[in-house]
Write an enzyme that holds these catalytic residues in place. Sequence first.
Site: not given
Length: 310
Positions: A129-131
């Site tokens: 998941y890309h913050g």
Amino acid sequence: MIGRKDFCASGQILMTDLSCLAYVLEEWTVVDYLKKYLFHMVIVSLTMSAILVFFIVPLTILFFIYLTNILLLIYQRNGEVKADPLSDVWDSARKTIASFWDIYARIWHGYELHGVENLPEGPGILVYYHGAIPVDYLYFLSRLFLWKKRLCLSVADHFVFRLPGLKLLLEVTGVMPGTREECLTALKNGHLVSISPGGVREALFSDESYQLMWGNRKGFAQVALDAKVPIIPMYTQNVREGYRMFKERRFFRQLYESTRLPFTPPYGGLPVKFRTYIGEPIPYDPNITTEELAEKKMKGGPYGKKDLLW
């Protein structure tokens, strides 16, 4: 009777007389100006301070990234290193860089990495998941290298390669544009390859609900099937609490979709606890289709409400 003005002007008092000093200040037009606009000055100062606090940590991270590239250039020039950036010749430099970021991760975010045993010894595709700022991923790369002396190649958005002055750092740390051919070659050579299907869009427009923004991106699933390698999920807890984006606005969304450039700046940098969890791998299955593999969604797991492991 002598007025205060004449009394002060006559020189008949000592310079330490506070009443005369007060009178002089009252006559000074700048003081009147300051009194009139003091409130506005305080508001502006507080606003500037708030902006500085909001953005100072992201800017500090950016500064350290460029500093890292400068140190690599110095290492290359002093050692006259001409070897392939992915070769073991660069391992001492990688260790120094990884140690620095690991110390930063421990101090600022109390960083923890769990589930390293779930990584295969051979090749595999790591999906994460890309913050708002993928600093958690940078922490992961650093600790993985320190613990396992293993390099994980990273697929990055094309705009990353347009940033000036980062070419050597990207090469030494294994960041690549991530075409299908490049990914297959890296997997064939036994590397781990990581990708965030949501990419920059997920960084900009996801929020504290950790909404995945994969869209119709299925390329990672097809590459995994073609290379016959497992897919390993990864998620960092609290990454959205640490760094945030401003709420989505139609203008910024349209601007990104038309240019594919991240114009919305991240803010925050609160020293919240970061825990990265590596889930159990999904093994290669010749009987599963690309669509079925890509449609597997992240769901809640044993690590809490916002855990996105499969």
